[in-house]
Design a protein around this motif. Structure first.
Motif, short mmCIF file in Angstrom:
data_model
loop_
_atom_site.label_atom_id
_atom_site.label_comp_id
_atom_site.label_asym_id
_atom_site.label_seq_id
_atom_site.Cartn_x
_atom_site.Cartn_y
_atom_site.Cartn_z
N ASP A 46 27.72 -15.58 43.72
CA ASP A 46 26.97 -16.54 43.29
C ASP A 46 27.42 -16.77 41.64
OD1 ASP A 46 24.30 -17.13 41.51
OD2 ASP A 46 24.10 -17.95 43.65
N GLU A 47 27.58 -18.09 41.29
CA GLU A 47 28.09 -18.36 40.10
C GLU A 47 26.96 -18.03 38.90
OE1 GLU A 47 29.14 -22.57 39.61
OE2 GLU A 47 30.47 -22.28 41.36
N VAL A 48 25.78 -18.28 39.36
CA VAL A 48 24.61 -17.69 38.23
C VAL A 48 24.57 -16.17 38.19
CG1 VAL A 48 22.12 -18.00 37.63
CG2 VAL A 48 23.58 -19.99 38.73
N THR A 49 24.46 -15.66 39.22
CA THR A 49 24.26 -14.11 39.39
C THR A 49 25.38 -13.18 39.20
OG1 THR A 49 24.10 -13.77 41.70
CG2 THR A 49 22.17 -14.49 40.56
N GLY A 50 26.29 -13.80 39.65
CA GLY A 50 27.73 -13.04 39.65
C GLY A 50 27.57 -12.01 40.78
N LEU A 51 26.73 -12.17 41.77
CA LEU A 51 26.73 -11.19 42.62
C LEU A 51 26.79 -11.81 44.34
CD1 LEU A 51 23.30 -9.57 41.94
CD2 LEU A 51 25.50 -8.43 41.54
N ASP A 52 27.56 -11.20 45.32
CA ASP A 52 27.51 -11.62 46.53
C ASP A 52 26.18 -12.26 47.05
OD1 ASP A 52 27.52 -12.09 49.30
OD2 ASP A 52 28.96 -10.08 49.67
N SER A 53 26.19 -13.80 47.28
CA SER A 53 25.12 -14.51 47.72
C SER A 53 24.58 -14.36 49.36
CB SER A 53 25.29 -15.91 47.50
OG SER A 53 26.37 -16.62 48.19
N THR A 54 25.27 -13.21 50.09
CA THR A 54 25.00 -13.38 51.35
C THR A 54 23.91 -12.05 51.61
OG1 THR A 54 26.85 -11.73 52.08
CG2 THR A 54 27.13 -14.29 52.32
N VAL A 55 23.82 -11.20 50.58
CA VAL A 55 23.36 -9.87 50.61
C VAL A 55 21.76 -10.12 50.50
CG1 VAL A 55 22.65 -7.80 49.80
CG2 VAL A 55 25.09 -8.51 49.82
N LEU A 57 17.36 -8.70 51.21
CA LEU A 57 16.68 -7.63 51.49
C LEU A 57 16.16 -7.29 52.95
CD1 LEU A 57 14.67 -7.82 48.14
CD2 LEU A 57 15.88 -5.93 48.70
N ALA A 58 16.25 -6.17 53.48
CA ALA A 58 15.72 -6.09 54.83
C ALA A 58 14.18 -6.35 54.75
CB ALA A 58 16.08 -4.58 55.36
N PRO A 59 13.47 -6.46 55.87
CA PRO A 59 12.04 -6.70 56.02
C PRO A 59 11.39 -5.41 55.39
CG PRO A 59 13.30 -7.66 57.90
CD PRO A 59 14.20 -6.81 57.17
N GLY A 60 10.62 -5.40 54.52
CA GLY A 60 9.66 -4.23 54.17
C GLY A 60 10.27 -3.47 53.14
N MET A 61 11.29 -4.38 52.37
CA MET A 61 12.11 -3.74 51.21
C MET A 61 11.96 -4.95 50.12
SD MET A 61 12.87 -0.89 52.53
CE MET A 61 13.98 -0.14 51.32
N MET A 62 11.86 -4.20 49.11
CA MET A 62 11.98 -4.95 47.76
C MET A 62 13.12 -4.26 46.64
SD MET A 62 10.40 -3.70 44.93
CE MET A 62 9.96 -4.89 43.84
N SER A 63 13.27 -5.07 45.61
CA SER A 63 14.38 -4.52 44.49
C SER A 63 13.89 -5.13 43.15
CB SER A 63 15.56 -4.79 44.79
OG SER A 63 15.98 -6.27 44.57
N LEU A 64 14.14 -4.42 42.22
CA LEU A 64 13.67 -5.05 40.88
C LEU A 64 14.73 -5.69 40.30
CD1 LEU A 64 12.33 -1.50 39.56
CD2 LEU A 64 11.03 -3.38 40.26
N GLU A 65 14.48 -6.76 39.52
CA GLU A 65 15.28 -7.60 38.72
C GLU A 65 16.20 -6.83 37.96
OE1 GLU A 65 15.26 -11.79 36.14
OE2 GLU A 65 13.54 -10.83 36.56
N SER A 66 15.89 -5.70 37.32
CA SER A 66 16.82 -4.87 36.59
C SER A 66 17.61 -4.16 37.26
CB SER A 66 16.00 -4.08 35.50
OG SER A 66 15.13 -3.10 36.33
N ASP A 67 17.49 -3.72 38.51
CA ASP A 67 18.52 -2.95 39.44
C ASP A 67 18.55 -3.75 40.73
OD1 ASP A 67 20.24 -1.18 40.26
OD2 ASP A 67 18.45 0.44 40.36
N PRO A 68 18.90 -4.71 40.95
CA PRO A 68 18.96 -5.72 42.26
C PRO A 68 19.45 -4.95 43.45
CG PRO A 68 20.67 -6.53 40.82
CD PRO A 68 20.04 -5.65 40.18
N PHE A 69 20.48 -3.94 43.26
CA PHE A 69 21.06 -3.43 44.39
C PHE A 69 20.42 -2.00 44.75
CE2 PHE A 69 23.94 -6.98 44.29
CZ PHE A 69 23.89 -7.22 45.45
N SER A 70 19.22 -1.63 44.24
CA SER A 70 18.34 -0.34 44.65
C SER A 70 17.21 -1.00 45.25
CB SER A 70 17.91 0.38 43.34
OG SER A 70 19.22 0.69 42.75
N ALA A 71 16.94 -0.60 46.58
CA ALA A 71 15.77 -1.09 47.17
C ALA A 71 14.82 0.04 47.35
CB ALA A 71 16.39 -1.41 48.80
N TYR A 72 13.66 -0.64 47.37
CA TYR A 72 12.19 0.13 47.48
C TYR A 72 11.38 -0.14 48.67
CZ TYR A 72 13.53 1.31 42.63
OH TYR A 72 14.39 1.61 41.63
N SER A 73 10.71 0.70 49.26
CA SER A 73 10.03 0.34 50.41
C SER A 73 8.62 -0.49 49.77
CB SER A 73 9.40 1.21 51.36
OG SER A 73 8.97 2.48 50.76
#
Length: 140
Positions: A46-55, A57-73
Motif C-alpha cells: 500500500d502506498e500510504v502504509t507501506g504494508l501488504d494490502s491483502t492482509v 484481521l481474522a474474525p474476533g481479532m484486532m490489532s493496535l495502530e502502533s503494532d499492526p501485525f500483532s493480533a489480540y483477541s
C-alpha cells in the motif's frame, strides 16, 4: 511466489500465494501471522502504509495502530471485531477502524462515553431506565 495466471512469463506477474503476505523489507513472501487471514495475490505494498494490502484481521481479532501485525483477541469476539479489516487504520487507505460497536482500545475492551461493556453483546448504550444485573458493574 506464485502467479495469478498459468503460464505467466513475466516476473511482474509473481505474487504471494494464499497463507502468505508480501514483506517489503526483504521483498519476500512471509507466512501469515497468527490472528490474520492472508488470501495472497500481492507483490507490492500500500502506498500510504507501506504494508501488504491483502492482509486482513481474522474474525474476533484486532490489532493496535502502533503494532499492526500483532493480533489480540477481542473481549466480545466477533461483535466488536467482525474481521476482514485491514490491520492499519488510515482514513485515506483504510476507512474502517478495527474496533466496531462503539468500542476501542486493546482487545476493543473499552466503550465510548454513554456506553457500557457487555462481554456477549458488546458496548450497549446506557439508559436511565436500564435494569441492573446483580454482580455486574455498569458505569455510565
Amino acid at each position: 511466489f506464485t502467479t495469478m495466471e498459468l503460464g505467466s512469463l513475466s516476473s511482474e506477474a509473481c505474487v504471494c500465494g494464499a497463507g502468505t503476505y508480501f514483506e517489503s523489507t526483504s521483498g519476500l513472501c512471509q507466512s501469515c501471522p497468527r490472528g490474520f487471514s492472508c488470501p495472497g495475490g500481492a507483490n507490492s505494498v500500500d502506498e500510504v502504509t507501506g504494508l501488504d494490502s491483502t492482509v486482513v484481521l481474522a474474525p474476533g481479532m484486532m490489532s493496535l495502530e502502533s503494532d499492526p501485525f500483532s493480533a489480540y483477541s477481542c473481549i466480545t469476539g466477533k461483535v466488536a471485531c467482525p474481521g476482514y479489516r485491514r490491520p492499519v487504520w488510515d482514513a485515506t487507505s483504510n476507512p474502517s477502524p478495527v474496533c466496531q460497536d462503539n468500542s476501542f482500545g486493546v482487545r476493543c475492551g473499552f466503550c465510548a462515553d454513554g456506553y457500557y461493556l457487555d462481554e456477549e453483546e458488546g458496548c450497549l448504550e446506557c439508559s436511565v431506565d436500564a435494569g441492573t444485573v446483580p454482580g455486574v458493574l455498569h458505569i455510565c
